[in-house]
Scaffold this active site. Structure first.
Site, PDB file in Angstrom:
ATOM      1  N   LEU A  46     -32.728  -3.787  17.800  1.00 44.89           N
ATOM      2  CA  LEU A  46     -33.934  -4.571  17.553  1.00 44.89           C
ATOM      3  C   LEU A  46     -33.551  -6.022  17.785  1.00 44.89           C
ATOM      4  O   LEU A  46     -32.534  -6.495  17.266  1.00 44.89           O
ATOM      5  CB  LEU A  46     -34.433  -4.352  16.122  1.00 44.89           C
ATOM      6  N   ASP A  47     -34.350  -6.731  18.553  1.00 43.95           N
ATOM      7  CA  ASP A  47     -34.012  -8.102  18.935  1.00 43.95           C
ATOM      8  C   ASP A  47     -33.722  -8.992  17.734  1.00 43.95           C
ATOM      9  O   ASP A  47     -34.299  -8.814  16.658  1.00 43.95           O
ATOM     10  CB  ASP A  47     -35.155  -8.723  19.746  1.00 43.95           C
ATOM     11  N   TYR A  48     -32.880  -9.966  17.944  1.00 40.89           N
ATOM     12  CA  TYR A  48     -32.518 -10.945  16.915  1.00 40.89           C
ATOM     13  C   TYR A  48     -33.756 -11.632  16.348  1.00 40.89           C
ATOM     14  O   TYR A  48     -33.859 -11.880  15.147  1.00 40.89           O
ATOM     15  CB  TYR A  48     -31.574 -11.970  17.552  1.00 40.89           C
ATOM     16  N   SER A  50     -36.810 -10.397  16.350  1.00 40.19           N
ATOM     17  CA  SER A  50     -37.816  -9.416  15.934  1.00 40.19           C
ATOM     18  C   SER A  50     -37.476  -8.913  14.537  1.00 40.19           C
ATOM     19  O   SER A  50     -36.361  -9.077  14.051  1.00 40.19           O
ATOM     20  CB  SER A  50     -37.871  -8.242  16.913  1.00 40.19           C
ATOM     21  N   ARG A 235     -29.989  -6.560  19.498  1.00 48.55           N
ATOM     22  CA  ARG A 235     -31.152  -6.700  20.374  1.00 48.55           C
ATOM     23  C   ARG A 235     -32.014  -7.852  19.946  1.00 48.55           C
ATOM     24  O   ARG A 235     -32.239  -8.064  18.782  1.00 48.55           O
ATOM     25  CB  ARG A 235     -31.965  -5.425  20.324  1.00 48.55           C
TER      26      ARG A 235
END
Length: 235
Positions: A46-48, A50, A235
């Site tokens: 999961l993006d930094y 997000s 992510r």
């Protein structure tokens, strides 16, 4: 029987336990600050920038089943975009949009009321004169920053992104930075995976027994050996 951990990843936290960046002046927060459980690894990323649901496990087979495209686990996101999302944009998102790495698969997209979630540590700031709106988007893929690229393509940049669900696992009952542990049962001759609550993390109640419907191929016998695979970065 395998253990799985449902973690509500806050904004600006890496989806890994160590930060490979060596810039000591601006250290980034990692999972190690929230999860003191040994030998578990994220099943996916999961993006930094997000927020939302991140699954972790010590079972390499289960980790592979969650992340491998063959099993097609849907992922549902709550997306705050700049501007008032239009019917045309929702239709485009639903039927697929052409990105640099190819056309996206059909998705589910609908407007939604602002969800009852905690304020983000860094407030959302749309451009002057621009409001915001929310949509729920369910995709069957996991390309790099896919949701952000999709909404930007149809003219509504993403300002805040929260992953609400992976398959039938959801954020229900969790707050940012909290986690709960459940047990996944994968019987040999069935298409259901049963989740049995076992532990609670940081004061969160583990909840009641639930059932997760798996892809038929996930109903195969488990290997006697578990070899966790480390993810390739946050992510």
């Amino acid at each position: 029987m395998s253990d799985i951990y449902l973690f509500y990843k806050p904004f600006h936290v890496l989806s890994q336990f160590t930060d490979e960046r060596t810039d000591e002046e601006s250290p980034r927060t990692t999972l190690a600050e929230y999860l003191k459980v040994p030998n578990i690894y994220p099943a996916g990323r999961l993006d930094y920038d997000s927020e939302g649901l991140l699954l972790l496990t010590d079972d390499g087979e289960l980790q592979a089943r969650i992340t491998h495209p063959e099993y097609k686990l849907p992922k549902t996101y709550w997306v705050q975009v700049e501007g008032d999302i239009t019917d045309e944009a929702l239709t485009q998102l639903s039927t697929g949009v052409e990105l640099k790495d190819g056309r996206t698969r059909p998705a589910k997209a609908r407007r939604m009321d602002p969800p009852k979630v905690a304020e983000r540590s860094t407030p959302v700031k749309p451009r002057k004169g621009k409001g915001t709106s929310w949509l729920e988007l369910t995709i069957m893929e996991g390309r790099n920053r896919q949701v952000r690229r999709m909404t930007a393509h149809v003219g509504f940049p993403t300002l805040r992104l929260i992953r609400y669900a992976i398959g039938s696992w959801t954020l229900e009952g969790l707050k940012p930075g909290r986690w709960r542990q459940t047990t996944v049962h994968m019987p040999e001759q069935t298409q259901k995976v049963t989740l049995k609550p076992r532990k609670k993390g940081r004061g969160e109640h583990a909840g009641s027994k639930t059932t997760h419907k798996a892809h038929p191929k996930t109903a195969q016998p488990k290997s006697a050996h578990r070899t966790p695979r480390k993810p390739k970065g946050g992510r």
